[in-house]
Motif scaffolding. Structure first.
Motif, PDB file in Angstrom:
ATOM      1  N   THR A 171      -4.943 -10.903  -4.935  1.00 43.18           N
ATOM      2  CA  THR A 171      -4.510  -9.699  -5.659  1.00 43.18           C
ATOM      3  C   THR A 171      -3.142  -9.180  -5.233  1.00 43.18           C
ATOM      4  N   ALA A 172      -2.557  -9.791  -4.209  1.00 44.97           N
ATOM      5  CA  ALA A 172      -1.313  -9.257  -3.645  1.00 44.97           C
ATOM      6  C   ALA A 172      -0.102  -9.463  -4.533  1.00 44.97           C
ATOM      7  N   PHE A 173      -0.107 -10.529  -5.350  1.00 45.41           N
ATOM      8  CA  PHE A 173       1.084 -10.911  -6.098  1.00 45.41           C
ATOM      9  C   PHE A 173       0.823 -10.887  -7.605  1.00 45.41           C
ATOM     10  N   ASP A 174       1.781 -10.326  -8.332  1.00 46.33           N
ATOM     11  CA  ASP A 174       1.682 -10.295  -9.796  1.00 46.33           C
ATOM     12  C   ASP A 174       3.086 -10.272 -10.377  1.00 46.33           C
ATOM     13  N   ASP A 175       3.210  -9.882 -11.637  1.00 46.22           N
ATOM     14  CA  ASP A 175       4.527  -9.936 -12.276  1.00 46.22           C
ATOM     15  C   ASP A 175       5.450  -8.810 -11.844  1.00 46.22           C
ATOM     16  N   THR A 176       5.018  -7.990 -10.878  1.00 47.73           N
ATOM     17  CA  THR A 176       5.908  -6.977 -10.303  1.00 47.73           C
ATOM     18  C   THR A 176       6.454  -7.405  -8.943  1.00 47.73           C
ATOM     19  N   THR A 177       6.004  -8.561  -8.447  1.00 43.77           N
ATOM     20  CA  THR A 177       6.386  -9.000  -7.101  1.00 43.77           C
ATOM     21  C   THR A 177       7.712  -9.747  -7.121  1.00 43.77           C
ATOM     22  N   ALA A 178       8.642  -9.298  -6.295  1.00 38.06           N
ATOM     23  CA  ALA A 178       9.933  -9.972  -6.172  1.00 38.06           C
ATOM     24  C   ALA A 178       9.928 -10.985  -5.034  1.00 38.06           C
ATOM     25  N   ALA A 179       9.243 -10.639  -3.925  1.00 42.02           N
ATOM     26  CA  ALA A 179       9.271 -11.547  -2.772  1.00 42.02           C
ATOM     27  C   ALA A 179       8.132 -11.281  -1.815  1.00 42.02           C
ATOM     28  N   LEU A 180       7.771 -12.323  -1.083  1.00 35.60           N
ATOM     29  CA  LEU A 180       6.931 -12.228   0.097  1.00 35.60           C
ATOM     30  C   LEU A 180       7.860 -12.346   1.290  1.00 35.60           C
ATOM     31  N   MET A 181       7.815 -11.379   2.193  1.00 39.64           N
ATOM     32  CA  MET A 181       8.707 -11.366   3.355  1.00 39.64           C
ATOM     33  C   MET A 181       7.855 -11.364   4.624  1.00 39.64           C
TER      34      MET A 181
END
Length: 389
Positions: A171-181
């Motif tokens: 659930t952490a990533f969707d179409d609002t996510t720019a990056a995982l840092m």
């Protein structure tokens, strides 16, 4: 000395150093200290490293700084060397880790909005993380202790997940996510290496959602964990890596490396007055050449394993865990780490604390076994007293 003139926002100890040699520092009273701190993983080649001293001195005679509207010969040659060694395509030079991470955040958001629309702005970071002291980078930091109300309001567009939590990846990533840092080893959080399988799964989930992967290697990069970049050991092939601390051996410098999807910053998007000036680049070139010498990185791994195995062999009741990678080591204890830090300082050994009840050892990468044994003997002596008490 200096307590009334220099803002003590670091909680500095009452020790004033005047010189260093190798992995040993000397204070104004002539007392010597084994340096297991290296300026918090900055002085990777120790103190008074002759090739570095000569290079900085020679460069100062030629050119210390120029405006970044122009290029310097050493800046261009160092950039080419760094990119060839790391496999990245381009680099932005700044002054610090926070500045490098600011560049990474800007890069990720611009890429996200160019390729996913105006909603793609969120940067996902990890609990226990640390990314800097600016408002943006402390917002990105996944530790409440760095979010006091006195600095509020904090910025929107950041959220954290727990490292090792596979369920959260759904659930952490969707179409609002720019990056995982993420940091490959969470330094300020307590020296916690990321689990390789989880890190790869997190990177895959982020990319599947259209985001890029950023590795904050401000503390882990430049050989600290036994490879040039710690991300090499995780196998996640990030689009962006940030560097600082050890990159120039003590001269202020930071870098944001990018490849593939990361090449989006244009003129005016992010700048730095002093970033990548000739003096810093000359120092950084010496550091890179030294780290890449045959056997250097292997020796970092071997010395790190030697320290960890030695501490474990003590079998002290107060030592709850020993972890890390290369010469980035965390000793988790049941006692008060600050008290242990102070007692060891009195006995002539420097290190810092991190996270909860953790002694953090990040000595120069070229520290000798003699200094390692001397420093560990002091730590053992102090911890034995802690165990008794």
């Amino acid at each position: 000395m200096g307590s009334k003139t220099i803002l003590n926002n670091y909680g500095s100890f009452d020790v004033v150093f005047k010189k260093g040699k190798g992995s040993v520092l000397t204070d104004v009273n002539g007392k010597k200290y084994i340096d297991f701190l290296a300026g918090i993983a900055v002085n990777c080649l120790g103190h008074d490293f002759k090739p570095l001293v000569k290079a900085v001195s020679d460069q100062a005679r030629k050119q210390i700084h120029i405006c970044n509207y122009f290029l310097s010969d050493i800046g261009v040659s160092y950039a080419e060397e760094l990119l060839a060694a790391t496999g990245f395509e381009g680099v932005f030079f700044g002054n610090s880790g926070a500045e490098a991470n600011e560049a990474a955040v800007k890069l990720a958001r611009k890429f996200g909005q160019l390729n996913g629309g105006s909603r793609r702005k969120t940067i996902v970071t990890l609990e226990r993380s640390f990314h800097g002291r600016t408002i943006a980078t402390i917002t990105a930091t996944g530790q409440d202790v760095f979010h006091p109300e006195s600095f509020a309001p904090y910025l929107e567009g950041f959220k954290t997940i727990c490292p090792g939590d596979y369920k959260a990846l759904g659930t952490a990533f969707d179409d609002t996510t720019a990056a995982l840092m993420m940091e490959c080893v969470q330094g300020e959080g307590g020296v916690f290496p990321l689990d390789k399988e989880w890190a790869c799964a997190a990177a895959e989930a982020a990319r599947k959602a259209g985001a890029i992967v950023i590795c904050d290697e401000v503390q882990t990069g430049m050989g600290r964990t036994g490879t040039l970049l710690a991300s090499e050991q995780l196998g996640i092939h990030p689009e962006v890596v940030t560097l600082a601390k050890a990159i120039a051996g003590g001269v202020p410098m930071g870098a944001c490396l990018y490849r593939g999807k990361g090449n989006v910053l244009a003129a005016g998007d992010h700048q730095s007055t002093f970033g990548g000036n000739p003096l810093a680049c000359r120092a950084a070139s010496v550091v890179l050449h030294e780290i890449l010498k045959d056997g250097f990185l292997q020796s970092v791994s071997e010395k790190g394993e030697y320290i960890r195995s030695t501490v474990k062999s003590w079998n002290l009741p107060c030592v709850e865990d020993v972890r890390g990678a290369g010469l980035m080591i965390g000793i988790q204890i049941s006692g008060n780490p600050v008290e242990v830090e102070k007692l060891c300082l009195e006995e002539g050994v420097l290190f810092s604390t991190a996270g909860k009840n953790v002694l953090r050892l990040v000595p120069p990468l070229n520290i000798g076994y003699k200094e390692i044994d001397q420093g560990l003997a002091v730590i053992k002596k102090v911890l034995e007293k802690t165990s008794v008490n």
